[in-house]
Structures are given as C-alpha cells and as structure tokens.
Design a protein around this motif. Structure first.
Motif, PDB file in Angstrom:
ATOM      1  N   PRO A  39      -3.201  10.523  -4.155  1.00 57.02           N
ATOM      2  CA  PRO A  39      -4.022   9.468  -3.543  1.00 57.02           C
ATOM      3  C   PRO A  39      -4.134   9.656  -2.031  1.00 57.02           C
ATOM      4  O   PRO A  39      -3.294  10.311  -1.413  1.00 57.02           O
ATOM      5  CB  PRO A  39      -3.238   8.199  -3.866  1.00 57.02           C
ATOM      6  CG  PRO A  39      -1.810   8.660  -3.860  1.00 57.02           C
ATOM      7  CD  PRO A  39      -1.830  10.057  -4.434  1.00 57.02           C
TER       8      PRO A  39
ATOM      9  N   ALA B  44       1.401   4.001  -3.083  1.00 55.96           N
ATOM     10  CA  ALA B  44       1.065   5.402  -2.789  1.00 55.96           C
ATOM     11  C   ALA B  44       2.234   6.317  -3.130  1.00 55.96           C
ATOM     12  O   ALA B  44       2.040   7.417  -3.684  1.00 55.96           O
ATOM     13  CB  ALA B  44       0.682   5.551  -1.330  1.00 55.96           C
TER      14      ALA B  44
ATOM     15  N   ILE C 134      -5.851   4.445  -1.991  1.00 53.33           N
ATOM     16  CA  ILE C 134      -5.025   3.238  -2.012  1.00 53.33           C
ATOM     17  C   ILE C 134      -5.041   2.679  -0.595  1.00 53.33           C
ATOM     18  O   ILE C 134      -4.639   3.365   0.349  1.00 53.33           O
ATOM     19  CB  ILE C 134      -3.588   3.547  -2.455  1.00 53.33           C
ATOM     20  CG1 ILE C 134      -3.595   4.187  -3.853  1.00 53.33           C
ATOM     21  CG2 ILE C 134      -2.737   2.280  -2.450  1.00 53.33           C
ATOM     22  CD1 ILE C 134      -2.257   4.743  -4.276  1.00 53.33           C
TER      23      ILE C 134
ATOM     24  N   CYS D 110       0.843  -1.204   0.000  1.00 50.05           N
ATOM     25  CA  CYS D 110       0.000   0.000   0.000  1.00 50.05           C
ATOM     26  C   CYS D 110       0.878   1.253   0.000  1.00 50.05           C
ATOM     27  O   CYS D 110       0.654   2.194  -0.781  1.00 50.05           O
ATOM     28  CB  CYS D 110      -0.916  -0.022   1.218  1.00 50.05           C
ATOM     29  SG  CYS D 110      -2.053   1.371   1.345  1.00 50.05           S
ATOM     30  N   GLN D 111       1.886   1.272   0.843  1.00 53.99           N
ATOM     31  CA  GLN D 111       2.789   2.429   0.923  1.00 53.99           C
ATOM     32  C   GLN D 111       3.604   2.584  -0.357  1.00 53.99           C
ATOM     33  O   GLN D 111       3.794   3.696  -0.859  1.00 53.99           O
ATOM     34  CB  GLN D 111       3.731   2.257   2.116  1.00 53.99           C
ATOM     35  CG  GLN D 111       3.029   2.300   3.462  1.00 53.99           C
ATOM     36  CD  GLN D 111       3.931   1.894   4.606  1.00 53.99           C
ATOM     37  OE1 GLN D 111       4.781   1.009   4.453  1.00 53.99           O
ATOM     38  NE2 GLN D 111       3.763   2.532   5.750  1.00 53.99           N
TER      39      GLN D 111
ATOM     40  N   CYS E 281      -3.759   7.462   1.149  1.00 52.90           N
ATOM     41  CA  CYS E 281      -3.206   6.181   1.582  1.00 52.90           C
ATOM     42  C   CYS E 281      -3.855   5.799   2.912  1.00 52.90           C
ATOM     43  O   CYS E 281      -3.868   6.593   3.858  1.00 52.90           O
ATOM     44  CB  CYS E 281      -1.688   6.306   1.730  1.00 52.90           C
ATOM     45  SG  CYS E 281      -0.853   4.777   2.197  1.00 52.90           S
TER      46      CYS E 281
ATOM     47  N   THR F  38       2.126   8.343   4.144  1.00 49.13           N
ATOM     48  CA  THR F  38       2.177   6.882   4.027  1.00 49.13           C
ATOM     49  C   THR F  38       2.226   6.170   5.374  1.00 49.13           C
ATOM     50  O   THR F  38       2.181   4.944   5.428  1.00 49.13           O
ATOM     51  CB  THR F  38       3.411   6.439   3.200  1.00 49.13           C
ATOM     52  OG1 THR F  38       4.588   6.996   3.792  1.00 49.13           O
ATOM     53  CG2 THR F  38       3.281   6.879   1.761  1.00 49.13           C
TER      54      THR F  38
END
Length: 750
Positions: free
Chosen positions: A513, A505, A539, A501-502, A515, A739
């Motif tokens: 986005p 992003a 995300i 995910c991070q 995150c 993030t």
C-alpha cells in the motif's frame, strides 16, 4: 559623484525604473483606483499625485554616507558591517511627510493621517507601533547627515517626474535635513501624546486603511519590479477556445472521450458577478471555474485570479493544473511550505535571487494567477505579512473559494468577513461545493445578496457506487480489503487518525500500500503526492478528501461527517462508469475521531452521521445511493445546526474590527502578539519539528534544506520528547519513509 540605490543601479537609474513600473502599475490598477476614489469621494488625479510622491521620494534617504559606503563595499566585493548602516526609510519619511502635508493644504486631504509618509517608512520593514524595526536607529549615538549633493539630486529627479504630469513637487523648507527622523516618527505613535490616534479619530478608519493599502501596495509593486528589472504582467489573457483545447487535451491524457463542455460547465462560463456553484465530485467544477474566471476577469479590465483551497496539498494539486494551462511563470503558489514545493531540494536552485524574488511575488498575490490556501487571504485582516500588497491585489480581483463547506465556525467567520470586505472593493467571488447545507447557503446570501446560485442537477439521479454500512471497526474487516486488492481492484482506505492509518499500513504491508497522511517530512510527502494518482492501493487520512483528481474502485472508510464521506466517496468511480463494480464500505468511528471532528462543538455529529447513513442505505435500492440521496444526508445531519450562532463564528466576525482598531488601521502586527490571530482553531495543537533521527543529516544544512525534514507533531508529545540544539527543535520519535513518524510511547495509538 555618482550615487547608488542598488549595487548595480545608480540612484537615478533606480528612480527612473521605479517610475516606469509605477506607470505600468497604475494602468493595471486603474479600475481599483477609480472604485476607491468614487467610494471615498476624491479625484483619481488627487490620489495619483500622492501615489507618485511616494515613488519619487521613497529612496531619498539613501543619500547618506552609511548607505553609500555599503553600496561601494558591495560593488567592490568587500564585506560591510550592517551595524554601521542607518535605515534610509526614516530620512525618506521626513521629506515625504513634509511634501504630503503641503499637498494636503494645496490639493485637499486624502486622509488626515500621513498615509504617504507611513507607506514610505514601512516599505522595507514591518511598521508596528513600537517601531521595533528601527531599534538600531533608536539606540544610535549619532545621526548621519544627508549628503548635500545627493539630496539635491534626489529632489531634482523627483521634480522632473512630477513635471512629466504637469504637477509641481512641493518645496522643502531649509533645515529639514537636520530633523531627527526616528524621533519624528516615534512622536507620532507615542502613546502619551497619541498624535496618530487623534488624527485617526478625524478620519473614517476604514477609509484611511484602504487608501493606505492602495498607496503602499502600488509603491511595493513599482519598487519590487524595478529592483528585479522585470516587467509587470498583471493578468492572463486566454481565450475561451484555448481553455477548451486544454480541457480536450487533459481528457485525452486520461483516456476520456471529450465531447465538448458539459451543460454545467457551459452555464458556469456564462455568469457575470458572484456565483455559488454546487456540484458533485467529478462534475468538472475546476474547469468550469476557470471559464467563469476568464469571463469575469475580462469584464473587470483584466483582473487577477486568486484560487484558494482548504489545504496545502489541494493547493499544490490545483497549482499544477493551472500552471499547465497558464504557464508556470504566470501562476504563483502561496502557503506555509510553498517554497519547498516550488524550488525543489537543490540548494543552488532554491537559494537563487530569482527564486527568492518569485516566492516574494507569489506570497503577495502578484502573479497574474495565484493558488493558495484560504489562510493567505485571511491573514490580511490581521495586518500580517505583506498584507498591504495582498489586499491591493485581492481587491477588484476574481477570487475562487473551493470547498466552502469544509471550514469550522471560526475560519468560516473570517471568510465571511473577508468576503464582505473585498466585495465592496470590487472583487468577484466564486464559491464552490459538492455538499453545502442550505443553512450555509443562506449565510452566503446574507453577505452576497446578489449572488447567483447554480446547481448541477444532471447527476442527481445518478449513482456511482453501492454503499454498505458495516457494524464493526475497519480493522475487523481486513479480509475484505485483502480480497479486493488481490482481485485487482483499485482500493482506497480512509481513516480518521494518523495512528490508525499507520497501523493498517503496517498490517497490510505485504500488499504494497501507499501510506498517506500529514505526519511525513516534507521530502517524503512530496514524493507520495507525486505517486498517489498512479498507485492502486492507498491507505490515507482526510488529506485525500478534497481537490485530488484520483479514481478508485472500492472505498473502505471510517465514519466521518456526511460532507467528508461524500468527498471520500467522490474518489470512487469518479466518472460514473455504469459498468464498473464500485463500492463504499462505511465502518464505525473511534472515540479519538470525535475529538478531531468536533471543531464546531457538536458532540453528537459522528453518531448522527452514522445513523443517517445507516437509515439512508437501508431505505435505498440495493445500497445504490443517488447524488440526491447523498445531498439529503448532509441536510439531515446539519438541519438543526446554526453555525452562525456559535461563539467561534461570532468571535471571528468581530476580531478583524477589534484588531484593526488596536493597530490604528495601518500598523503591522508583531510576531506572536495575539493568540487569537490565527486562521484555524484547534484543540489539537501541533508544532513543526525535525525528527531526532535526522540530526546528523540536517545540523549543517541551510534553513531551506532543513525544511525538507520538518513535520508537525502534537504539542503534548513535543513537550515530553523535545531536544533543542543550536536553536533547532528536534523531537524523539520513530520514523521511516513508509509510515512516517510514529510517536513514542505508543500507548496513545488506537
């Protein structure tokens, strides 16, 4: 001399206030009292006599010099050394035990163990078999002596309260005030003589535990509400028409035309008793659950509503919705960080007595409506926390368990044990799911043989989105994601790990986005949750799967179990607009995802899921999967999986019985006493820490303020990167509010 029970309440004022609260409580719980009396064959009056005894005598022990000196110091604004105090509950215990023994001889036994005296002994502090809450009293060189005039006043007031009901308070023998209260209590639990254990052997253990729960729960109710000087509102009273008006207003806020209840919601509102509601995302299950709840609450004599969900985030979201309907004062929120969500970041607000009192009421299910995670109910079986009050409130309550399909074998076993227990005490259950396998339905029917099953079939032939199964990793298809965002589509990307995910992003940061995952400090996570509904490009990880009322156009997701994929897909074209270009792109899974989605020891789960989706999409018409086809994917993947035969499930079924036997039915757990006393099991243990970069910000803060900087990090990482200062656990990691926390070294990142 005037004696005090609280700095702002004389002893007489407090006892009278507790008595009035007791009258309100027994009226609110009259159906539960009647049910327990019938279940164990004693009269309601016999129970009420014992219950009133605890109310009349619970604070008698405050008639000792140390306590009265402490009250005077507080009234004068002076400091008082608490080491000089002596737990007043111990003296109250002595007199309650004597009176309860007299009542048992004259009126008949409720139980052989002195439940009234034990409830009084533990009405302020945990009561475990080692009596650790009374360590100061065990070590005391001298024992205080009850003030003669104060003792006489306490007994006189108790007698007056009993006389109001035509009952007589038992007489107390001379010299009782000279008994050593700690040694008297300790003699009961001394493992050598095992007096308590021998008494319990004469009893039915479940009977003793349930009667103790009700006795102590009612005492807590009366004492807490009287101390807070607030009246008891046990249940909410909202009409069917008022709920309809709320639904109408909610639709208008979202720009949706409200044309009345859907047939599925109408049917939900008509069921009495246990119900399993199966419907796809966006079918209006939440609103239908409230209609079912109101009907059943009224039938049960204005019962409580307890609404339980799988995660803290989903509980927060449902709390907002229910608070808007029933009013914030009537809806409690309980999970591990609920106090932060409710009180905000202002210390002068969060640390007030009113907020602390409200949080206590929330945690014990004392508000008319409580929203929480399922863990808050399950811990009662471990005799943990305010378990007696929670059980007394969950008994004969209306309990909603949302997303019942989403638990692993261990947690599901605990849930089924709780359903079995509370249904016998009159609780009515509503279980809800969009993707429940038939095997799990059979399991539910085994525990609740008379449960009604309602399926939403209106949308079985309907489609939301066009599905594409991509034979590649999601990071190999960024161009498609960028193209969708650039064209103005609302885009949701869901991956299986925080690291992925991070990573995504950061790669797509120029497209702004949001995150969203579990590794943000609470301060930032709360802000993200407030923004997510209005953000066009998100995300995220699995945290978006359940109970979020969000709506996107395109989904890009890594492969996960079918129920998880269907939940994610349910956030796309939520209201099934046929003119909308909505799509779901399903990508390959990573090796690390197999460790995350293996709580049920099914190593082929993800590969089987990917294969089933690939076959389903290939056999569909242009990838447009109907709700029926999506449900069939769940059946195909789980067809041969028997969760009820797994070790985790079977162990969970047995654990409550084993623990309650060890606790001799009524004693509280000790912190960290048993590793197996958890509501969730995971091979991926996490620990709450404060990122080391916030050291200067938090080192001087109060515990409430510090909690806003906490997040959970894998245990293996903490062991390598921990820093402990002044009892606080810090962890060396990178952190930013875009993030979240990034672990160092980064060799573990996918």
């Amino acid at each position: 001399m005037t004696y005090y029970a609280k700095p702002d309440q004389t002893y007489q004022e407090h006892i009278e206030a507790v008595y009035q609260a007791w009258l309100e409580t027994i009226e609110a719980k009259k159906n539960l009292i009647k049910r327990v009396a019938q279940l164990y064959d004693f009269s309601e009056e016999r129970f009420l006599i014992s219950s009133l005894l605890t109310v009349a005598l619970h604070d008698l022990g405050k008639m000792i010099p140390p306590f009265q000196n402490m009250m005077k110091a507080k009234r004068d604004g002076r400091k008082y050394n608490k080491k000089d105090n002596y737990r007043h509950e111990l003296f109250s215990f002595i007199y309650t035990a004597w009176a309860a023994s007299c009542l048992s001889r004259e009126e008949g036994y409720l139980t052989f163990i002195p439940v009234e005296a034990m409830a009084v002994a533990g009405h302020h502090r945990p009561l475990n078999t080692d009596l650790t809450s009374f360590e100061r009293e065990r070590m005391a060189d001298t024992m205080p002596v009850l003030l003669p005039d104060g003792l006489q006043e306490a007994i006189y007031l108790a007698g007056i309260i009993f006389a109001k009901h035509g009952w007589k308070l038992p007489s107390f023998k001379n010299g009782l005030e000279k008994d050593d209260p700690y040694n008297r209590l300790a003699s009961l639990v001394n493992p050598v003589d095992n007096i308590f254990g021998k008494l319990l052997e004469k009893d039915d253990r479940k009977r003793a535990r349930i009667i103790y729960i009700l006795i102590k729960g009612i005492l807590h109710y009366a004492d807490w509400f009287a101390s807070g000087k607030i009246s008891i509102q046990y249940s909410v009273r909202l009409s069917f028409e008022e709920i309809i008006e709320v639904l109408k207003n909610r639709c208008e806020e979202k720009g949706i035309v409200f044309s009345g209840l859907r047939p599925f919601q109408q049917k939900m509102s008509q069921y009495s008793g246990h119900l399993l509601a199966i419907a796809s995302t966006g079918s209006g299950k939440t609103e239908g659950s409230l209609l079912w709840a109101l009907k059943n609450m009224q039938e049960m004599g204005n019962a409580k509503l307890i609404y339980l969900l799988p995660t803290m985030n989903t509980a927060n979201q449902i709390w907002k919705r229910l608070a808007a309907i029933f009013g914030e004062d009537n809806v409690g929120l309980t999970h591990s960080t609920a106090n932060l969500f409710l009180t905000g970041e202002q210390e002068d607000e969060g640390d007030t007595w009113e907020n602390r009192r409200n949080l206590l009421l929330d945690r014990a299910f004392m508000k008319p409506v409580t929203v929480g995670t399922v863990d808050q109910l399950l811990t009662t079986g471990f005799n943990a926390g305010h378990w007696t009050v929670k059980e007394a409130n969950a008994a004969n309550a209306v309990i909603v368990l949302d997303e019942i399909h989403s638990y692993d074998g261990w947690t599901l076993g605990l849930i089924m044990s709780s359903i079995r227990h509370f249904s016998k005490l009159g609780s009515r259950f509503l279980l809800m799911s969009a993707t429940i396998p038939e095997r799990l339905i059979d399991l539910v029917k085994h525990e609740l043989p008379h449960i009604n099953i309602l399926r939403e079939e209106t949308f079985l032939s309907a489609t939301r989105s066009k599905f594409f199964v991509m034979n590649k990793n999601i990071e190999d298809d960024f161009d498609r994601i960028i193209d969708a965002v650039s064209k103005g589509y609302k885009v949701l990307v869901v991956v299986n790990t925080v690291e992925k995910c991070q990573q995504i992003a950061n790669c797509l940061a120029e497209f702004n986005p949001l995150c969203y995952h579990s590794r943000f400090i609470m301060r930032d996570r709360k802000k993200i949750e407030e923004q997510i509904e209005h953000h066009s490009f998100v995300i995220a990880t699995q945290v978006v799967e359940v109970s979020l009322d969000i709506d996107y156009d395109w989904l890009f997701t890594e492969c996960a179990p079918p129920d998880a994929i269907i939940q994610r897909a349910g956030r796309i074209n939520r209201y099934r607009d046929p003119n909308r270009d909505s799509r779901v792109y399903l990508y390959a899974y990573t090796e690390k995802a197999e460790t995350i989605y293996n709580p049920i020891n099914d190593p082929d789960l993800l590969s089987r899921s990917y294969k089933v989706f690939e076959e389903t999409v290939n056999n569909s018409i242009n990838g447009l999967l109907t709700e029926r086809e999506l449900i069939e994917t769940v059946e195909k993947v789980y067809r041969y999986y028997e969760i009820e035969k797994t070790d985790a499930y079977l162990d969970a079924i047995d654990i409550y019985s084993e623990i309650q036997k060890k606790r001799m039915a009524i004693f509280d757990s000790r912190l960290g006493e048993e590793e197996q006393e958890v509501t969730r099991r995971s091979n991926y243990d996490t620990v709450p820490v404060i990122p080391l970069c916030f050291y200067g910000d938090v080192i001087g803060l109060s515990p409430v303020k510090r909690s806003w900087y906490e997040l959970k990090v894998p245990l293996w990482y903490v062991m390598k990167n921990k820093h402990i200062d002044r009892g606080l656990l810090f962890c060396d990691l990178k952190y930013d509010n875009f993030t979240g926390a990034i672990l160092k070294p980064q060799s573990n990142i996918i």
